[in-house]
Design an enzyme around this catalytic site. Sequence first.
Site, PDB file in Angstrom:
ATOM      1  N   PRO A 361       0.972  -1.173  -0.149  1.00  0.00           N
ATOM      2  CA  PRO A 361       0.050  -0.074   0.122  1.00  0.00           C
ATOM      3  C   PRO A 361       0.929   1.271   0.109  1.00  0.00           C
ATOM      4  CG  PRO A 361      -0.749  -1.717   1.556  1.00  0.00           C
ATOM      5  CD  PRO A 361       0.466  -2.165   1.256  1.00  0.00           C
ATOM      6  N   GLY A 362       0.466   2.320  -0.634  1.00  0.00           N
ATOM      7  CA  GLY A 362       0.986   3.629  -0.508  1.00  0.00           C
ATOM      8  C   GLY A 362       2.055   3.878  -1.395  1.00  0.00           C
ATOM      9  N   THR A 366      -2.832   3.065  -7.791  1.00  0.00           N
ATOM     10  CA  THR A 366      -3.881   3.914  -8.387  1.00  0.00           C
ATOM     11  C   THR A 366      -3.406   5.106  -9.008  1.00  0.00           C
ATOM     12  OG1 THR A 366      -5.147   2.690  -6.496  1.00  0.00           O
ATOM     13  CG2 THR A 366      -6.317   4.399  -7.666  1.00  0.00           C
ATOM     14  N   SER A 683      12.016 -18.790   4.631  1.00  0.00           N
ATOM     15  CA  SER A 683      13.148 -18.160   4.311  1.00  0.00           C
ATOM     16  C   SER A 683      13.755 -17.655   5.771  1.00  0.00           C
ATOM     17  CB  SER A 683      13.002 -16.723   3.599  1.00  0.00           C
ATOM     18  OG  SER A 683      12.097 -15.965   4.450  1.00  0.00           O
ATOM     19  N   LYS A 726      13.312  -6.940   1.318  1.00  0.00           N
ATOM     20  CA  LYS A 726      13.999  -7.555   2.620  1.00  0.00           C
ATOM     21  C   LYS A 726      14.998  -6.484   2.845  1.00  0.00           C
ATOM     22  CE  LYS A 726      12.302 -11.903   2.673  1.00  0.00           C
ATOM     23  NZ  LYS A 726      12.786 -13.427   2.320  1.00  0.00           N
TER      24      LYS A 726
END
Length: 808
Positions: A361-362, A366, A683, A726
């Site tokens: 998100p962010g 969009t 992982s 990561k």
Amino acid sequence: MANQSKNVLTGETRKMPMMPIRDMVIFPHMMTPFVVGRTSSVRALEESLAGDRKIFLATQHDASVDEPTADDIYETGTIGNIVQSVRMPDGNIKVLVEGVERARTIDVTDVDGFFVATVRKGKTQLEVTPQVEQLMQRVHTLFEQYMKLQQSLNQETLAASVRMDEPSKLADTIAANLQLSIDEKQQLLDVFDPETRLERVGDVLDLAIEKLNMDRTIQSRVKRQMEKAQKEYYLNEKIKAIQKELGRGEKSEFDELKKKIEAAGMPKDVIEKSLQELRKLEAMPPMSAESTVSRNYLDWLLAVPWKKRSKEIRSIEHAESILNTDHYGLEKIKERILEFLAVRQLVKNPKGSILCFVGPPGVGKTSLGMSIAKATGRKFVRMSLGGVRDEAEIRGHRRTYIGALPGQIIQAMKKAGTKNPVFMLDEIDKMASDFRGDPASALLEVLDPEQNASFQDHYLDVEYDLSNVLFVATANVLHTIPGALQDRMEILRLHGYTELEKLEIAKQYLVRKQREGTGLTEEQVVFEDDALRGIIRGYTREAGVRNLEREIGNVCRKVARKVVESGASHHELLTGENLNGLLGVEKFRDSQVQEKSEIGLVTGLAWTEVGGTILQTEVQILDGKGKLTTTGQLGDVMQESAQAALSYIRSRSQYLGLSKEFYRHVDIHVHVPEGAIPKDGPSAGITLATGLASALTRIKVRREIAMTGEITLRGKVLAIGGLKEKLLAAHRAGIFEVIVPADNRKDLADFPELLKTEMKLHFVEQMDEVLQIALEEKLPVLEEVTPEVLAAAMPAVLPASPQPVSRQ
């Protein structure tokens, strides 16, 4: 009331023939004709005719029983007098019976094939007191109202009842003429006390009058509605006739619709269907519900764009300028969009593309779709798929349903007004499915370039061409999107931003946006780079910039208040020093590196839906019997990784200076903090193995290093996913040295220059290499280890013989 008869039955009893009757209740003082056909009833009738012509008549519980027993007959009945009887040619007997008085059976026996009943009569006399007269007058009045409303009753009955002075006879006569069910009439017959019976009859009349009034009201309302519809039809026909006389023509509206259909640019089959629907509409009454449905259908066919399209801007320089103005970074995404525009210049009618932006998100998924529409000169429409679980949301409802509408795809095309918009399918990974259907399956046709040229909405029921639409989907994760749907889209990943990228985004976009949103000028609030870095490091911890924008807006609102209180000349310079005064105490530490290296404490890296994060993994050795405990809400895969790591350590026990039987005398506890958050995945394998090796050998793990990688039982380090996220998380936490699998070396091509220059990456293939890098004390290479060298270099911390294990 002292003289009134309150006892229900007299002591007088007598025996007489009994006849069960069906589908009616005979009251005293009631003349009733009926036909007797059952053998037992005929014999009872003959027995009565041979005697005093008296017979006991009682109603059956169930009229369908042909051979009733005593239990199938009501106890209360009427003693009747046979007035007339006629034997008919078919053997049945037609009789006329007059009810004399009510009685109740005491005993019923079967004698020679018919019932003989012992009955006890009831008192019927009642002294007429003023109270009884008042009750009789009330019943008279109610019965008159009932007769006026119930047209089927004979007026002579009303006149006869009015002349009655006996309360008992009045109650029975009225009860016999009421339109009641068999059970309700039997309940009135069961009442022996005349006064109580009068009260009961009055209550029944009250209820019956209320029902009749309600029926009359409803009938009157229906009649008025029918008259109104007939009147409207008549007036519409009059208007048509007048228009015809005036030469205006009655089909002007339909002619206009026909012209619109022919000019809409529909395919041939759609035009034929539209004209067919128009002819049906002409034949329908204008005020009918079917005409409304048909007209709405034609309106939707005309509202959808069939040939109108936006004039595309195919200039690559223009598009590149807009993309760079609206978004910082995202080079790969911009490159793909420019490639799409280049193809549009070379190919006259290319097929529509389906792009899917996947990222936390962010990060601007969009807004990137809106920039594509702006760069190409197309209209932009958006459909949010979050929580959508009904297939009809995509394909619409069929016209057979009341209030049916097209699906969101067709509605959005109507809103766009052109056949080639940029269509954003937001949050495509958050669709659900239930008994109403699977919207993801419905999207398979929409997002398939080979099929969407003939998309069929259930409401329109005609083929609609979506091949010119540029579909852009957004998602946070891919694993919730069905594989067949993923296969139809080109997946473009948007990774999290680095600190430098966030700083540039804030300077170029976010500060200006929030300043304008709070009504401030450039002179009233100024953000220095140190202030923006302070917000990024101390008040946000995210892959995107949504919280960063929120915190900048928080600062601007506080400054706006100061401007209102101090005047328009107020000037605020935000620096790293005065930031705490506006935003309070920092929410996050600038670095998550441990203050010192410790035994059994390792920094791992993890991937989440909102970007990467670091995980501190702790291992503790306790006295015990070889039990491995994992805590911190570890998933099944992560627990299996811990088992694999322990098996690797056991296989390298001599290399690590441990006795072969060390695990029999200790318990091992592995804990990953933040226990409220579920964690899973393979992982963390090398992280767990390093923690186990450190705790067992009592050698500290370097605090400034992090790691990620899957481990096998033989100590091989396998590739993992989400490496960029990561590494960005490690960079944000102030860790600049990371151990990663050698198979992930190919991912470096997509990494930002910041990661390549500032991060020191160790690419490893074996777990032995990880231990050599991560532990503070170097271990001898396995091939060169001899018992003498091993004993001299690293005495076993856990001796072979069982002894208490030292604790920290």
